[in-house]
Design a protein around this motif. Structure first.
Motif, PDB file in Angstrom:
ATOM      1  N   ALA A  83       8.273  30.532  53.905  1.00 53.68           N
ATOM      2  CA  ALA A  83       7.720  31.673  54.634  1.00 53.68           C
ATOM      3  C   ALA A  83       8.409  32.984  54.283  1.00 53.68           C
ATOM      4  O   ALA A  83       7.755  34.025  54.179  1.00 53.68           O
ATOM      5  CB  ALA A  83       7.794  31.414  56.143  1.00 53.68           C
ATOM      6  N   LEU A  84       9.709  32.945  54.086  1.00 53.65           N
ATOM      7  CA  LEU A  84      10.438  34.173  53.777  1.00 53.65           C
ATOM      8  C   LEU A  84      10.042  34.721  52.406  1.00 53.65           C
ATOM      9  O   LEU A  84       9.909  35.931  52.225  1.00 53.65           O
ATOM     10  CB  LEU A  84      11.943  33.916  53.858  1.00 53.65           C
ATOM     11  N   ASP A  85       9.807  33.832  51.442  1.00 48.84           N
ATOM     12  CA  ASP A  85       9.317  34.267  50.130  1.00 48.84           C
ATOM     13  C   ASP A  85       7.914  34.856  50.252  1.00 48.84           C
ATOM     14  O   ASP A  85       7.601  35.879  49.636  1.00 48.84           O
ATOM     15  CB  ASP A  85       9.286  33.100  49.135  1.00 48.84           C
ATOM     16  N   ASP A  86       7.076  34.195  51.042  1.00 45.29           N
ATOM     17  CA  ASP A  86       5.714  34.690  51.246  1.00 45.29           C
ATOM     18  C   ASP A  86       5.714  36.040  51.948  1.00 45.29           C
ATOM     19  O   ASP A  86       4.900  36.914  51.640  1.00 45.29           O
ATOM     20  CB  ASP A  86       4.891  33.677  52.047  1.00 45.29           C
ATOM     21  N   ALA A 129       4.252  39.073  61.460  1.00 42.32           N
ATOM     22  CA  ALA A 129       4.911  38.446  62.620  1.00 42.32           C
ATOM     23  C   ALA A 129       4.818  36.924  62.538  1.00 42.32           C
ATOM     24  O   ALA A 129       5.793  36.217  62.845  1.00 42.32           O
ATOM     25  CB  ALA A 129       4.284  38.952  63.916  1.00 42.32           C
ATOM     26  N   GLY A 130       3.673  36.410  62.099  1.00 50.03           N
ATOM     27  CA  GLY A 130       3.508  34.967  61.955  1.00 50.03           C
ATOM     28  C   GLY A 130       4.426  34.379  60.896  1.00 50.03           C
ATOM     29  O   GLY A 130       5.026  33.316  61.094  1.00 50.03           O
ATOM     30  N   LEU A 131       4.563  35.064  59.776  1.00 51.78           N
ATOM     31  CA  LEU A 131       5.462  34.595  58.713  1.00 51.78           C
ATOM     32  C   LEU A 131       6.922  34.665  59.164  1.00 51.78           C
ATOM     33  O   LEU A 131       7.718  33.764  58.854  1.00 51.78           O
ATOM     34  CB  LEU A 131       5.259  35.416  57.441  1.00 51.78           C
ATOM     35  N   ALA A 132       7.281  35.707  59.899  1.00 49.38           N
ATOM     36  CA  ALA A 132       8.652  35.822  60.415  1.00 49.38           C
ATOM     37  C   ALA A 132       8.942  34.697  61.405  1.00 49.38           C
ATOM     38  O   ALA A 132      10.021  34.090  61.373  1.00 49.38           O
ATOM     39  CB  ALA A 132       8.862  37.187  61.067  1.00 49.38           C
ATOM     40  N   GLN A 133       7.975  34.388  62.253  1.00 47.96           N
ATOM     41  CA  GLN A 133       8.142  33.289  63.218  1.00 47.96           C
ATOM     42  C   GLN A 133       8.270  31.953  62.486  1.00 47.96           C
ATOM     43  O   GLN A 133       9.121  31.124  62.806  1.00 47.96           O
ATOM     44  CB  GLN A 133       6.951  33.255  64.189  1.00 47.96           C
ATOM     45  N   GLU A 134       7.428  31.758  61.479  1.00 50.93           N
ATOM     46  CA  GLU A 134       7.481  30.527  60.693  1.00 50.93           C
ATOM     47  C   GLU A 134       8.830  30.395  59.983  1.00 50.93           C
ATOM     48  O   GLU A 134       9.424  29.304  59.946  1.00 50.93           O
ATOM     49  CB  GLU A 134       6.339  30.521  59.676  1.00 50.93           C
ATOM     50  N   ALA A 135       9.315  31.486  59.404  1.00 55.18           N
ATOM     51  CA  ALA A 135      10.620  31.458  58.736  1.00 55.18           C
ATOM     52  C   ALA A 135      11.721  31.087  59.727  1.00 55.18           C
ATOM     53  O   ALA A 135      12.628  30.304  59.404  1.00 55.18           O
ATOM     54  CB  ALA A 135      10.912  32.816  58.090  1.00 55.18           C
ATOM     55  N   HIS A 136      11.615  31.616  60.932  1.00 50.96           N
ATOM     56  CA  HIS A 136      12.599  31.296  61.974  1.00 50.96           C
ATOM     57  C   HIS A 136      12.547  29.809  62.329  1.00 50.96           C
ATOM     58  O   HIS A 136      13.585  29.136  62.386  1.00 50.96           O
ATOM     59  CB  HIS A 136      12.325  32.160  63.205  1.00 50.96           C
ATOM     60  N   GLU A 137      11.350  29.301  62.538  1.00 48.19           N
ATOM     61  CA  GLU A 137      11.175  27.897  62.932  1.00 48.19           C
ATOM     62  C   GLU A 137      11.638  26.937  61.837  1.00 48.19           C
ATOM     63  O   GLU A 137      12.092  25.829  62.126  1.00 48.19           O
ATOM     64  CB  GLU A 137       9.716  27.625  63.290  1.00 48.19           C
ATOM     65  N   GLY A 139      14.110  27.500  59.836  1.00 53.65           N
ATOM     66  CA  GLY A 139      15.525  27.706  59.555  1.00 53.65           C
ATOM     67  C   GLY A 139      15.788  28.550  58.322  1.00 53.65           C
ATOM     68  O   GLY A 139      16.870  28.479  57.727  1.00 53.65           O
ATOM     69  N   GLU A 140      14.816  29.367  57.941  1.00 51.11           N
ATOM     70  CA  GLU A 140      14.966  30.217  56.756  1.00 51.11           C
ATOM     71  C   GLU A 140      15.674  31.533  57.069  1.00 51.11           C
ATOM     72  O   GLU A 140      15.984  32.285  56.151  1.00 51.11           O
ATOM     73  CB  GLU A 140      13.588  30.508  56.145  1.00 51.11           C
ATOM     74  N   LEU A 141      15.889  31.829  58.333  1.00 53.43           N
ATOM     75  CA  LEU A 141      16.544  33.075  58.727  1.00 53.43           C
ATOM     76  C   LEU A 141      17.986  32.816  59.103  1.00 53.43           C
ATOM     77  O   LEU A 141      18.317  31.783  59.690  1.00 53.43           O
ATOM     78  CB  LEU A 141      15.828  33.716  59.921  1.00 53.43           C
ATOM     79  N   HIS A 142      18.837  33.751  58.787  1.00 52.57           N
ATOM     80  CA  HIS A 142      20.235  33.723  59.216  1.00 52.57           C
ATOM     81  C   HIS A 142      20.236  33.694  60.741  1.00 52.57           C
ATOM     82  O   HIS A 142      19.389  34.324  61.386  1.00 52.57           O
ATOM     83  CB  HIS A 142      20.942  34.973  58.675  1.00 52.57           C
ATOM     84  N   ALA A 143      21.185  32.993  61.328  1.00 50.70           N
ATOM     85  CA  ALA A 143      21.203  32.770  62.775  1.00 50.70           C
ATOM     86  C   ALA A 143      20.954  34.025  63.631  1.00 50.70           C
ATOM     87  O   ALA A 143      20.160  33.969  64.562  1.00 50.70           O
ATOM     88  CB  ALA A 143      22.505  32.099  63.181  1.00 50.70           C
ATOM     89  N   PRO A 144      21.590  35.175  63.362  1.00 51.55           N
ATOM     90  CA  PRO A 144      21.345  36.326  64.242  1.00 51.55           C
ATOM     91  C   PRO A 144      19.969  36.980  64.052  1.00 51.55           C
ATOM     92  O   PRO A 144      19.539  37.761  64.892  1.00 51.55           O
ATOM     93  CB  PRO A 144      22.442  37.326  63.873  1.00 51.55           C
ATOM     94  N   ALA A 145      19.289  36.693  62.962  1.00 45.60           N
ATOM     95  CA  ALA A 145      17.990  37.333  62.702  1.00 45.60           C
ATOM     96  C   ALA A 145      16.906  36.664  63.541  1.00 45.60           C
ATOM     97  O   ALA A 145      16.764  35.451  63.519  1.00 45.60           O
ATOM     98  CB  ALA A 145      17.648  37.232  61.216  1.00 45.60           C
ATOM     99  N   ASP A 146      16.173  37.458  64.291  1.00 49.48           N
ATOM    100  CA  ASP A 146      15.082  36.911  65.094  1.00 49.48           C
ATOM    101  C   ASP A 146      13.750  37.416  64.538  1.00 49.48           C
ATOM    102  O   ASP A 146      13.710  38.451  63.859  1.00 49.48           O
ATOM    103  CB  ASP A 146      15.247  37.298  66.566  1.00 49.48           C
ATOM    104  N   PRO A 147      12.651  36.692  64.796  1.00 49.06           N
ATOM    105  CA  PRO A 147      11.356  37.057  64.221  1.00 49.06           C
ATOM    106  C   PRO A 147      10.907  38.480  64.552  1.00 49.06           C
ATOM    107  O   PRO A 147      10.350  39.169  63.694  1.00 49.06           O
ATOM    108  CB  PRO A 147      10.393  36.021  64.804  1.00 49.06           C
ATOM    109  N   ALA A 148      11.142  38.935  65.778  1.00 47.58           N
ATOM    110  CA  ALA A 148      10.705  40.283  66.168  1.00 47.58           C
ATOM    111  C   ALA A 148      11.437  41.349  65.352  1.00 47.58           C
ATOM    112  O   ALA A 148      10.830  42.332  64.904  1.00 47.58           O
ATOM    113  CB  ALA A 148      10.925  40.507  67.663  1.00 47.58           C
ATOM    114  N   SER A 149      12.724  41.155  65.133  1.00 46.97           N
ATOM    115  CA  SER A 149      13.493  42.133  64.346  1.00 46.97           C
ATOM    116  C   SER A 149      13.077  42.113  62.883  1.00 46.97           C
ATOM    117  O   SER A 149      13.001  43.164  62.237  1.00 46.97           O
ATOM    118  CB  SER A 149      14.993  41.847  64.457  1.00 46.97           C
ATOM    119  N   VAL A 150      12.793  40.929  62.347  1.00 51.48           N
ATOM    120  CA  VAL A 150      12.342  40.830  60.956  1.00 51.48           C
ATOM    121  C   VAL A 150      10.981  41.502  60.805  1.00 51.48           C
ATOM    122  O   VAL A 150      10.737  42.227  59.835  1.00 51.48           O
ATOM    123  CB  VAL A 150      12.313  39.356  60.484  1.00 51.48           C
ATOM    124  N   THR A 151      10.102  41.294  61.777  1.00 52.21           N
ATOM    125  CA  THR A 151       8.787  41.946  61.759  1.00 52.21           C
ATOM    126  C   THR A 151       8.941  43.461  61.793  1.00 52.21           C
ATOM    127  O   THR A 151       8.296  44.181  61.015  1.00 52.21           O
ATOM    128  CB  THR A 151       7.929  41.464  62.955  1.00 52.21           C
TER     129      THR A 151
END
Length: 196
Positions: A83-86, A129-137, A139-151
């Motif tokens: 998801a993060l690549d996408d 937002a959907g891709l950021a949420q998917e990346a979070h779910e 485990g593609e995001l660093h622990a402090p990064a949340d989907p809303a902030s990435v979006t």
């Protein structure tokens, strides 16, 4: 049949010229006369297809948003699984659209000036937002990064790319995508998973 084809070409020419003028001078600073002159067609030809400047602005926004929808559909068909690549690919594709398609640039600009016009952000924001949420779910995001902030980060990067393309920064069009790609790679160092 020839008359119909000519009418379609004239309409498309008017829409493209209007997009350029709206992007250059804004809605308030653009007249039907300026659009007619930029298109190289008569005022009568412009008003035959469009009753008003507002109708022409809607046609520009519609064409720009249609290009965005196509890009989103294409991106969905090219999903690579991460998801993060996408998300990064989508960011760069939307920036390319801003650079290469005057109707997309004008749509983004018009949405800020005219609250009732279709806003291109409403098309790509839910996908981001959907891709950021998917990346979070996944485990593609660093622990402090949340989907809303990435979006929000992706939105700010796109708005920054638009500002760069508008000439707000000295490097302009040629470097905008290279800069954005470099910034995204830098961002991945901070939001990507720990490599340890």
């Amino acid at each position: 049949m020839v008359k119909q084809e000519r009418a379609v070409r004239t309409r498309n020419t008017a829409v493209r010229a209007a997009a350029s003028e709206f992007y250059r001078a804004g809605y308030g600073g653009t007249s039907l006369k300026a659009i007619s002159q930029a298109a190289g067609i008569s005022m009568g030809a412009v008003t035959f297809h469009f009753d008003s400047k507002a109708e022409l602005a809607e046609a520009v926004a519609e064409e720009g948003c249609s290009a965005v929808r196509s890009a989103l559909d294409d991106a969905a068909g090219r999903r690579r699984g991460k998801a993060l690549d996408d998300l990064g690919s989508l960011l760069l594709e939307l920036a390319r659209l801003l650079r290469d398609d005057v109707t997309v640039r004008a749509s983004a600009h018009l949405a800020r000036e005219l609250p009732d016009i279709e806003d291109w952000t409403t098309l790509w924001h839910p996908v981001v937002a959907g891709l950021a949420q998917e990346a979070h779910e996944r485990g593609e995001l660093h622990a402090p990064a949340d989907p809303a902030s990435v979006t929000a980060l992706v939105a700010h990067l796109l708005w920054g790319a638009e500002a760069t393309l508008r000439g707000a920064y000295p490097d302009g069009e040629g470097a905008a995508l290279d800069q954005l790609e470099g910034v995204w790679l830098l961002v991945l160092e901070g939001i990507g998973p720990d490599s340890a």
